[in-house]
Design an enzyme around this catalytic site. Structure first.
Site, PDB file in Angstrom:
ATOM      1  N   HIS A  28      -8.141 -39.904  20.259  1.00 62.97           N
ATOM      2  CA  HIS A  28      -9.592 -39.817  20.059  1.00 62.97           C
ATOM      3  C   HIS A  28     -10.302 -41.169  19.994  1.00 62.97           C
ATOM      4  O   HIS A  28     -10.928 -41.541  19.022  1.00 62.97           O
ATOM      5  CB  HIS A  28      -9.987 -38.870  18.920  1.00 62.97           C
ATOM      6  N   TYR A 195      -3.330 -49.194  13.375  1.00 58.24           N
ATOM      7  CA  TYR A 195      -3.531 -47.842  12.843  1.00 58.24           C
ATOM      8  C   TYR A 195      -4.453 -47.895  11.622  1.00 58.24           C
ATOM      9  O   TYR A 195      -5.395 -47.104  11.490  1.00 58.24           O
ATOM     10  CB  TYR A 195      -2.164 -47.259  12.470  1.00 58.24           C
ATOM     11  N   HIS A 228       3.403 -40.121  11.505  1.00 56.00           N
ATOM     12  CA  HIS A 228       3.431 -40.843  12.796  1.00 56.00           C
ATOM     13  C   HIS A 228       4.324 -42.073  12.652  1.00 56.00           C
ATOM     14  O   HIS A 228       4.259 -42.774  11.636  1.00 56.00           O
ATOM     15  CB  HIS A 228       2.036 -41.355  13.186  1.00 56.00           C
TER      16      HIS A 228
HETATM   17 FE1  FEO Z   1      -5.113 -37.235  10.770  1.00 53.85          FE
HETATM   18 FE2  FEO Z   1      -2.238 -37.704  12.402  1.00 53.85          FE
HETATM   19  O1  FEO Z   1      -3.756 -36.772  11.926  1.00 53.85           O
END
Ligand code: FEO
Length: 400
Positions: A28, A195, A228
């Site tokens: 996104h 990130y 992640h």
């Molecule tokens: Fe906020 Fe990895 O989703």
């Protein structure tokens, strides 16, 4: 029945059963040059407990990894730490396949899951600091509202001293290795800071509170398992320390210049300002927005003490790439920066002024009026750019 993929054991009772998205290049609006992983975890005790799922297109890979441990129908409990689709996208299909006895989420998670999916079953709310004894293990829940969604929570597996931290302490990094200690440190630093700068920055103050809460849990954490990127099993203090550092947004003697150019005038101004900063003894990163992605600029801005923005004027407005960057940056709410705007114009000249107003609205401390050049900068304007660079350096040296 086993499939193509296998689970990876990460602790006495826990398997990683996630998916690797080697091809992800955009999350996104955030450029993910090294792909990502969607981490889900399977606890194997008296019963099987699933922590989160994966993005919907990766359902088969995820089910295949679960099947290497047990039949999916043996999953008795499902815990949703975070409702965003990269972790809940496979939840409806998983519930259909597994038919678990109970599904748990935070109080807000119950609401957000109901708005994402029309589940034909109840989702049970767990409270902040609540501990459940299920499936032969103790699970404690830590609500982390707005880190980074209202529903976000973390789950602590008492027996394994393992914190499932959902998006917290994660990074977008696809790798064959599952553990951070198997990956080059500079890559962890680059992707971890990127990130943080692009996902968690608006909630930096909450990150500081969450870090306090994690330490006030008074429980040891041997493994930090985010949703992640790699899992932390060694030197967990390092990633906790980096998060504390990033959340503080302490400025360093480094400037970022983000600009675009139409016929080279704003480019020339950017480069003269950069040279002035470097001559003044500070570091500077220059991002031409025609080729630099907005998320890269935000990564480099994370520890920068100055953000300088250049734009030509086009049809009475900023250049589109600069407007894009400033809209994105404004939403991420960086703090503790000085800044200024500059750029060329032909006959109206609003671009740099609008950029300067936006920086001011972002609470960037403006240290100069916008420097504007009519068509092509003359020697006086070049000198002003050099002086701005020197001023930036002088101010930044004060933060050392
Ligand atoms: Fe906020 Fe990895 O989703």
């Amino acid at each position: 029945m086993k499939g193509a993929f296998e689970a990876v054991k990460i602790s006495e009772h826990t398997y990683w059963v996630g998916a690797i998205d080697w091809g992800l290049r955009n999350f996104h609006g955030y450029t993910t040059n090294r792909g990502s992983t969607y981490n889900a975890y399977l606890i194997e005790a008296e019963d099987y407990i699933l922590i989160d799922t994966v993005k919907a297109p990766f359902y088969q890979e995820f089910i295949s990894r679960i099947s290497s441990v047990t039949d999916v129908r043996n999953i008795r409990y499902v815990i949703s730490n975070h409702s965003e689709m990269d972790h809940s996208g496979s939840l409806p299909a998983t519930l259909m396949a597994a038919n678990p006895e109970k599904v748990f989420a935070s109080e807000m998670g119950v609401k957000t899951l109901s708005k994402h999916f029309r589940l034909d079953r109840e989702v049970n709310a767990v409270g902040d600091n609540e501990t459940l004894e299920i499936g032969g293990v103790y699970l404690s829940f830590l609500e982390t509202r707005m880190l980074h969604w209202p529903d976000s929570m973390m789950t602590y597996l008492v027996q394994d001293k393992l914190l499932f931290s959902q998006d917290g302490f994660g990074m977008h990094l696809a790798s064959a290795e599952r553990f951070a200690d198997e990956i080059t440190e500079s890559i962890l630093l680059e992707e971890g800071s990127k990130y943080f700068a692009n996902i968690l920055l608006p909630y930096a103050a909450l990150v500081e509170k969450a870090l306090d809460r994690v330490s006030s849990l008074g429980v040891p954490i041997d493994i930090l398992a985010p949703d992640h990127g790699p899992i932390w099993r060694k030197d967990i203090g390092k990633i906790l320390g980096l998060y504390a550092q990033w959340a503080s947004q302490k400025p360093t003697p480094k400037a970022v210049i983000a600009y675009d150019t139409m016929w080279g005038s704003t480019k020339l101004m950017a480069e003269v300002i950069a040279e002035g900063i470097e001559r003044g003894g500070c570091s500077v990163v220059v991002h031409p927005l025609s080729v630099s992605d907005r998320s890269e600029v935000m990564k480099d801005s994370l520890d920068a003490g100055a953000l300088i923005v250049g734009t030509p004027t086009i049809n009475n407005e900023m250049f589109p790439t600069v407007a894009d960057f400033l809209t994105y940056a404004k939403g991420l709410r960086p703090k503790n920066k000085i800044g200024a705007a500059f750029g060329s114009y032909g006959w109206s000249g609003e671009g740099a002024k609008v950029a300067s107003e936006i920086l001011s609205g972002m609470k960037v401390e403006l240290i100069s009026e916008p420097i504007i050049a009519n068509y092509v900068p003359d020697l006086r304007t070049i000198e002003k750019c050099r002086e701005l660079g020197a001023l930036v350096a002088e101010r930044l040296k004060g933060v050392q």
